[in-house]
Design a protein around this motif. Sequence first.
Motif, PDB file in Angstrom:
ATOM      1  N   PRO A 241       0.841  -1.206   0.000  1.00 31.02           N
ATOM      2  CA  PRO A 241       0.000   0.000   0.000  1.00 31.02           C
ATOM      3  C   PRO A 241       0.877   1.258   0.000  1.00 31.02           C
ATOM      4  CG  PRO A 241      -0.764  -1.575   1.642  1.00 31.02           C
ATOM      5  CD  PRO A 241       0.552  -2.092   1.136  1.00 31.02           C
ATOM      6  N   LYS A 242       0.352   2.322  -0.553  1.00 30.96           N
ATOM      7  CA  LYS A 242       1.131   3.549  -0.691  1.00 30.96           C
ATOM      8  C   LYS A 242       1.499   4.145   0.669  1.00 30.96           C
ATOM      9  CE  LYS A 242       1.283   7.719  -3.566  1.00 30.96           C
ATOM     10  NZ  LYS A 242       2.484   7.259  -4.280  1.00 30.96           N
ATOM     11  N   PHE A 243       0.601   4.039   1.633  1.00 38.17           N
ATOM     12  CA  PHE A 243       0.856   4.610   2.957  1.00 38.17           C
ATOM     13  C   PHE A 243       0.842   3.515   4.023  1.00 38.17           C
ATOM     14  CE2 PHE A 243      -0.699   8.213   0.524  1.00 38.17           C
ATOM     15  CZ  PHE A 243       0.179   9.227   0.904  1.00 38.17           C
ATOM     16  N   ASN A 244       1.656   3.705   5.031  1.00 35.46           N
ATOM     17  CA  ASN A 244       1.735   2.801   6.177  1.00 35.46           C
ATOM     18  C   ASN A 244       0.687   3.244   7.193  1.00 35.46           C
ATOM     19  OD1 ASN A 244       2.409   1.293   8.428  1.00 35.46           O
ATOM     20  ND2 ASN A 244       4.610   1.699   8.287  1.00 35.46           N
ATOM     21  N   ASP A 245      -0.376   2.456   7.355  1.00 39.28           N
ATOM     22  CA  ASP A 245      -1.456   2.842   8.266  1.00 39.28           C
ATOM     23  C   ASP A 245      -1.240   2.339   9.684  1.00 39.28           C
ATOM     24  OD1 ASP A 245      -1.919   0.145   8.033  1.00 39.28           O
ATOM     25  OD2 ASP A 245      -3.905   0.316   7.113  1.00 39.28           O
ATOM     26  N   GLY A 246      -0.068   1.715   9.928  1.00 39.18           N
ATOM     27  CA  GLY A 246       0.200   1.221  11.269  1.00 39.18           C
ATOM     28  C   GLY A 246      -0.572  -0.035  11.604  1.00 39.18           C
ATOM     29  N   GLY A 247      -1.139  -0.671  10.594  1.00 40.76           N
ATOM     30  CA  GLY A 247      -1.958  -1.853  10.829  1.00 40.76           C
ATOM     31  C   GLY A 247      -1.161  -3.138  10.892  1.00 40.76           C
ATOM     32  N   GLU A 248      -1.740  -4.211  10.369  1.00 41.05           N
ATOM     33  CA  GLU A 248      -1.134  -5.528  10.507  1.00 41.05           C
ATOM     34  C   GLU A 248       0.118  -5.671   9.642  1.00 41.05           C
ATOM     35  OE1 GLU A 248      -3.112  -8.905   8.692  1.00 41.05           O
ATOM     36  OE2 GLU A 248      -4.491  -7.543   7.666  1.00 41.05           O
ATOM     37  N   THR A 249       0.946  -6.607  10.051  1.00 37.22           N
ATOM     38  CA  THR A 249       2.161  -6.935   9.299  1.00 37.22           C
ATOM     39  C   THR A 249       1.817  -7.915   8.187  1.00 37.22           C
ATOM     40  OG1 THR A 249       3.560  -6.616  11.256  1.00 37.22           O
ATOM     41  CG2 THR A 249       4.454  -7.967   9.473  1.00 37.22           C
ATOM     42  N   VAL A 250       2.289  -7.612   6.961  1.00 40.58           N
ATOM     43  CA  VAL A 250       2.056  -8.487   5.814  1.00 40.58           C
ATOM     44  C   VAL A 250       3.405  -8.863   5.218  1.00 40.58           C
ATOM     45  CG1 VAL A 250       0.921  -8.753   3.585  1.00 40.58           C
ATOM     46  CG2 VAL A 250      -0.139  -7.331   5.349  1.00 40.58           C
ATOM     47  N   TYR A 251       3.643 -10.136   5.022  1.00 37.95           N
ATOM     48  CA  TYR A 251       4.972 -10.648   4.659  1.00 37.95           C
ATOM     49  C   TYR A 251       5.166 -10.668   3.137  1.00 37.95           C
ATOM     50  CZ  TYR A 251       4.968 -11.791   9.568  1.00 37.95           C
ATOM     51  OH  TYR A 251       4.921 -11.695  10.933  1.00 37.95           O
ATOM     52  N   ARG A 252       5.056  -9.500   2.563  1.00 39.93           N
ATOM     53  CA  ARG A 252       5.137  -9.393   1.108  1.00 39.93           C
ATOM     54  C   ARG A 252       6.548  -9.623   0.578  1.00 39.93           C
ATOM     55  NH1 ARG A 252       1.466  -5.187   2.581  1.00 39.93           N
ATOM     56  NH2 ARG A 252      -0.585  -5.454   1.572  1.00 39.93           N
ATOM     57  N   LEU A 253       7.568  -9.217   1.324  1.00 38.81           N
ATOM     58  CA  LEU A 253       8.939  -9.292   0.824  1.00 38.81           C
ATOM     59  C   LEU A 253       9.462 -10.727   0.754  1.00 38.81           C
ATOM     60  CD1 LEU A 253      11.194  -7.492  -0.265  1.00 38.81           C
ATOM     61  CD2 LEU A 253      12.088  -7.266   2.054  1.00 38.81           C
ATOM     62  N   ASP A 254       8.746 -11.660   1.352  1.00 41.17           N
ATOM     63  CA  ASP A 254       9.157 -13.070   1.279  1.00 41.17           C
ATOM     64  C   ASP A 254       9.256 -13.562  -0.166  1.00 41.17           C
ATOM     65  OD1 ASP A 254       9.151 -12.990   3.995  1.00 41.17           O
ATOM     66  OD2 ASP A 254       7.565 -14.465   4.300  1.00 41.17           O
ATOM     67  N   LYS A 255       8.574 -12.886  -1.090  1.00 42.77           N
ATOM     68  CA  LYS A 255       8.598 -13.306  -2.495  1.00 42.77           C
ATOM     69  C   LYS A 255      10.005 -13.251  -3.083  1.00 42.77           C
ATOM     70  CE  LYS A 255       6.986 -10.289  -5.653  1.00 42.77           C
ATOM     71  NZ  LYS A 255       6.071  -9.298  -6.297  1.00 42.77           N
ATOM     72  N   VAL A 256      10.908 -12.488  -2.442  1.00 42.47           N
ATOM     73  CA  VAL A 256      12.300 -12.437  -2.913  1.00 42.47           C
ATOM     74  C   VAL A 256      12.904 -13.832  -2.956  1.00 42.47           C
ATOM     75  CG1 VAL A 256      14.630 -11.659  -2.307  1.00 42.47           C
ATOM     76  CG2 VAL A 256      12.732 -10.049  -2.222  1.00 42.47           C
ATOM     77  N   ILE A 257      12.527 -14.674  -1.995  1.00 45.83           N
ATOM     78  CA  ILE A 257      13.091 -16.025  -1.928  1.00 45.83           C
ATOM     79  C   ILE A 257      12.772 -16.799  -3.217  1.00 45.83           C
ATOM     80  CG2 ILE A 257      12.993 -18.217  -0.684  1.00 45.83           C
ATOM     81  CD1 ILE A 257      12.435 -16.561   1.877  1.00 45.83           C
ATOM     82  N   GLU A 258      11.576 -16.572  -3.775  1.00 46.93           N
ATOM     83  CA  GLU A 258      11.204 -17.239  -5.027  1.00 46.93           C
ATOM     84  C   GLU A 258      12.085 -16.784  -6.194  1.00 46.93           C
ATOM     85  OE1 GLU A 258       7.155 -16.247  -5.706  1.00 46.93           O
ATOM     86  OE2 GLU A 258       6.490 -16.851  -3.696  1.00 46.93           O
ATOM     87  N   TRP A 259      12.677 -15.605  -6.076  1.00 48.79           N
ATOM     88  CA  TRP A 259      13.485 -15.040  -7.151  1.00 48.79           C
ATOM     89  C   TRP A 259      14.950 -15.479  -7.085  1.00 48.79           C
ATOM     90  CZ3 TRP A 259      12.277 -10.629 -10.642  1.00 48.79           C
ATOM     91  CH2 TRP A 259      10.910 -10.391 -10.755  1.00 48.79           C
ATOM     92  N   ILE A 260      15.341 -16.199  -6.047  1.00 43.58           N
ATOM     93  CA  ILE A 260      16.759 -16.553  -5.900  1.00 43.58           C
ATOM     94  C   ILE A 260      17.277 -17.371  -7.086  1.00 43.58           C
ATOM     95  CG2 ILE A 260      18.391 -17.903  -4.519  1.00 43.58           C
ATOM     96  CD1 ILE A 260      17.023 -16.830  -2.010  1.00 43.58           C
ATOM     97  N   PRO A 261      16.573 -18.394  -7.573  1.00 43.11           N
ATOM     98  CA  PRO A 261      17.078 -19.101  -8.759  1.00 43.11           C
ATOM     99  C   PRO A 261      17.247 -18.176  -9.963  1.00 43.11           C
ATOM    100  CG  PRO A 261      15.366 -20.388  -7.681  1.00 43.11           C
ATOM    101  CD  PRO A 261      15.358 -19.048  -7.029  1.00 43.11           C
ATOM    102  N   HIS A 262      16.354 -17.219 -10.107  1.00 38.06           N
ATOM    103  CA  HIS A 262      16.450 -16.223 -11.172  1.00 38.06           C
ATOM    104  C   HIS A 262      17.732 -15.401 -11.011  1.00 38.06           C
ATOM    105  CE1 HIS A 262      15.207 -13.042 -13.945  1.00 38.06           C
ATOM    106  NE2 HIS A 262      15.358 -12.151 -12.984  1.00 38.06           N
TER     107      HIS A 262
END
Length: 529
Positions: free
Chosen positions: A21-42
């Motif tokens: 999301p464009k702004f940090n609303d201070g809400g729940e934590t979402v583990y979006r950056l974990d997708k980097v692990i899928e890119w390691i073979p790439h």
Amino acid sequence: MNWYDNAIIYHIYPLGFCGAPKFNDGGETVYRLDKVIEWIPHLKEMNVDAVYFGPVFESVEHGYDTIDYKKIDRRLGDNNSFRIICEKLHEAGIRVILDGVFNHVGRKFPQFVDIQQKGQGSGYCDWFQNLNFGGQSPCGDPFWYEGWNGHYNLVKLNLRNIGVCDHLIDAINYWIEEFKIDGIRFDAADCLDFDFIKRVSHFCKCKKSDFWLMGEIIHGDYNRWANPEMFQSVTNYECYKGLYSSHNDKNYYEIDYSINRQSGANGGIYRNINLYTFVDNHDVNRLASTVKNPMHLPLIYTLLYAMPGIPSIYYGSEYGIQGRKENNSDDNLRPCLYLQDMGNENMTLYKHIVKLGRIYRAYPAMRTGAYERMHITNQQLLFKKVQGDQTIYIALNLADYEYDINFGTHLPALVDVISGKMIDVNNGRAYVKMPPFSSMVIVSDDIVNVEPERIPVQTVEEEKETEVVIGARYRHFKGGEYEVIAVARHSETNEELVVYKSVTNGEVFARPKTMFTDKAGEVRRFVKL
């Protein structure tokens, strides 16, 4: 030589890459950056050595308005999830570089909030540049402060304050200690206090001798920032512009002038600096939206990998994706991408960049050889790079017609490792017919295009010929004599390396064992005496 001098870097802007999301609303934590692990073979396929993450610290909006220097932005994950990401990258032999935004913070930075709440009674009034209570800020605060570049949502820090410096260095120490990061890119480095940079540099060198510090510098003399007391590298914006405009304007003289001025074999003003080279990033239009003729894209990347410097690829641009700034917004430059969707993009360009990564890894002269121009016209460029006894030639033809070029060479046989085609060599001259819109990396031996299944099984006699004996003397096919010191293993790729020294002057060299033991044309490259 340190790891970063031979590195290929992959640049990710995490909040965009993850579709946060464009702004940090201070809400729940979402583990979006974990997708980097899928890119390691790439990343491995591209021979990437390090991932440079744009801002990952907790922030208000775009990452450059930091709230907490010791916390991963909740839109990306948390510290534990990022620790796993770092571990996975390190296990794959890929280093981690973070974006250090140390010039300014966001308006929700706790020490700034303390001033908003306590006024002159706050103990942090001296933490921010030119803060005073003689007026009102454009944001309605009962005090005035300096915003970076006129942006009052970016509160400029006072880096002459010892408490501020201690706070930032403590954060750097935290990421080194807990996450084993390998480097920091300094945002807006041209605005940072020199004494602060020197203190950070000294701290990091003592903490981790091969830690990489790179500064974002747009204009000026790069030597002011890249020197033994400060950064190891800075952004090469001069050549960023020349890389695309020399093709758009059909004028190779432009980029050749810049490279020679900076790093030419006959003396360049930045010969002792390995500059960070790139064709696009999170702040500028994508290369595919900047270059006028898409046929020039592979040529530009060949030049990026072959010119002096540390090449960097901005996520998605290896597939030729487009993106332009619109309405003063950078959002189009920072899209959310999914690896499974990339097959619909420019796969020809991607395969070319993969090949360049293999070439970059295979030939030391490609990485750190000195630049020496041999032939130039508006639309053709030929230069060579020499490292030890290895010479490679890079030829570029941006025209829409064939171009014949010939040049003198001491090498008896040559091959273009991009296409895998042999080059005609007669009586010390190489004769090259360049197709339209083409680039070549010309070497004496092709160790890039050999497929494992095509390698013949060695006989006993052949195995003896390719055995390397430590302490033995060898004669190079050009006549020099060398003594083998050791057979080492590359710490990142596990490739076997032969370390040997000249009997004549004691100069020490290293090359892949496969290159040491193979043939140059019809003769063995090194013969044991």
